[in-house]
Design a protein around this motif. Structure first.
Motif, PDB file in Angstrom:
ATOM      1  N   GLY A   1     -11.140  33.408 -11.734  1.00  0.00           N
ATOM      2  CA  GLY A   1     -10.224  33.267 -12.859  1.00  0.00           C
ATOM      3  C   GLY A   1      -8.799  33.080 -12.390  1.00  0.00           C
ATOM      4  O   GLY A   1      -8.515  32.218 -11.568  1.00  0.00           O
ATOM      5  N   ASP A   2      -7.888  33.928 -12.879  1.00  0.00           N
ATOM      6  CA  ASP A   2      -6.472  33.803 -12.529  1.00  0.00           C
ATOM      7  C   ASP A   2      -6.073  34.676 -11.333  1.00  0.00           C
ATOM      8  O   ASP A   2      -4.904  34.869 -11.080  1.00  0.00           O
ATOM      9  N   ARG A   3      -7.067  35.227 -10.605  1.00  0.00           N
ATOM     10  CA  ARG A   3      -6.771  36.098  -9.460  1.00  0.00           C
ATOM     11  C   ARG A   3      -7.232  35.468  -8.155  1.00  0.00           C
ATOM     12  O   ARG A   3      -8.294  34.879  -8.080  1.00  0.00           O
TER      13      ARG A   3
ATOM     14  N   ASN B   1      -1.940  37.604  -8.855  1.00  0.00           N
ATOM     15  CA  ASN B   1      -2.146  37.096 -10.201  1.00  0.00           C
ATOM     16  C   ASN B   1      -1.423  35.759 -10.262  1.00  0.00           C
ATOM     17  O   ASN B   1      -0.197  35.710 -10.212  1.00  0.00           O
ATOM     18  N   SER B   2      -2.170  34.665 -10.347  1.00  0.00           N
ATOM     19  CA  SER B   2      -1.552  33.338 -10.283  1.00  0.00           C
ATOM     20  C   SER B   2      -0.704  33.023 -11.510  1.00  0.00           C
ATOM     21  O   SER B   2       0.162  32.155 -11.451  1.00  0.00           O
ATOM     22  N   GLN B   3      -0.920  33.736 -12.610  1.00  0.00           N
ATOM     23  CA  GLN B   3      -0.110  33.509 -13.811  1.00  0.00           C
ATOM     24  C   GLN B   3       1.270  34.149 -13.696  1.00  0.00           C
ATOM     25  O   GLN B   3       2.271  33.568 -14.093  1.00  0.00           O
TER      26      GLN B   3
END
Length: 174
Positions: free
Chosen positions: A28-30, A56-58
């Motif tokens: 996911g976003d990790r 956390n890419s976000q």
């Protein structure tokens, strides 16, 4: 220079000579990372530690933790691997003539499942870990048995399936 869509950033820094052997998994976003580090003021293996990091890419936030590792196995073999799916994070590693897998069910906040997969032989190396969308865990590694004058290398596969799931469809154990 980077290409369009690429970026580069420092997520951790170390002054220790015991750094290295990084592995990465994306869910996911990790981005989940396992690596080795140590106390730069110490030179013994007793201060070597396994470092876990999550990006956390976000948000760009990095968090993580570490555990001491007494293994002197810091040679040229990749001796750890990481796999991630949903809230499950698994880190497989070798050292002290063992293959181990630590499993987190909460995105790496804790590792309640710590399983010795293999003890025996005199050389376990080049561990790999994978996790499927149904949360089946796989661990692949080379094991050396026999004597040093007549060694046999065996490619070993260990597979684990969840023992059950919670209301969010996250495994409760393996």
């Amino acid at each position: 220079g980077t290409r369009p869509g690429m970026n580069s950033q420092t997520i951790y820094s170390s002054n220790s000579w015991q750094f290295g052997l990084p592995a990465i998994a994306v869910s996911g976003d990790r981005l989940s990372i396992a690596s080795y580090d140590g106390d730069p003021a110490q030179t013994g293996y007793a201060t070597r530690r396994r470092q876990w990091l999550q990006l956390n890419s976000q948000t760009g936030v990095v968090n993580g933790g570490h555990a001491d590792c007494g293994s002197a196995d810091t040679g040229f073999w990749r001796d750890q691997e990481i796999a991630a799916e949903g809230n499950v994070l698994a880190v497989a590693y070798t050292g002290n003539n063992q293959v181990r897998m630590d499993v987190s069910l909460d995105r790496g906040a804790s590792f309640p499942i710590q399983q010795v997969i293999n003890t025996g032989g005199w050389g376990q190396r080049l561990v790999q870990a994978a996790i499927a969308s149904d949360y089946t865990l796989g661990c692949l590694y080379w094991r050396t048995t026999g004597s040093s004058s007549s060694p046999t290398s065996q490619l070993m596969l260990c597979e684990a399936t969840p023992t059950g799931f919670d209301a969010n469809n996250t495994p409760i154990g393996f």
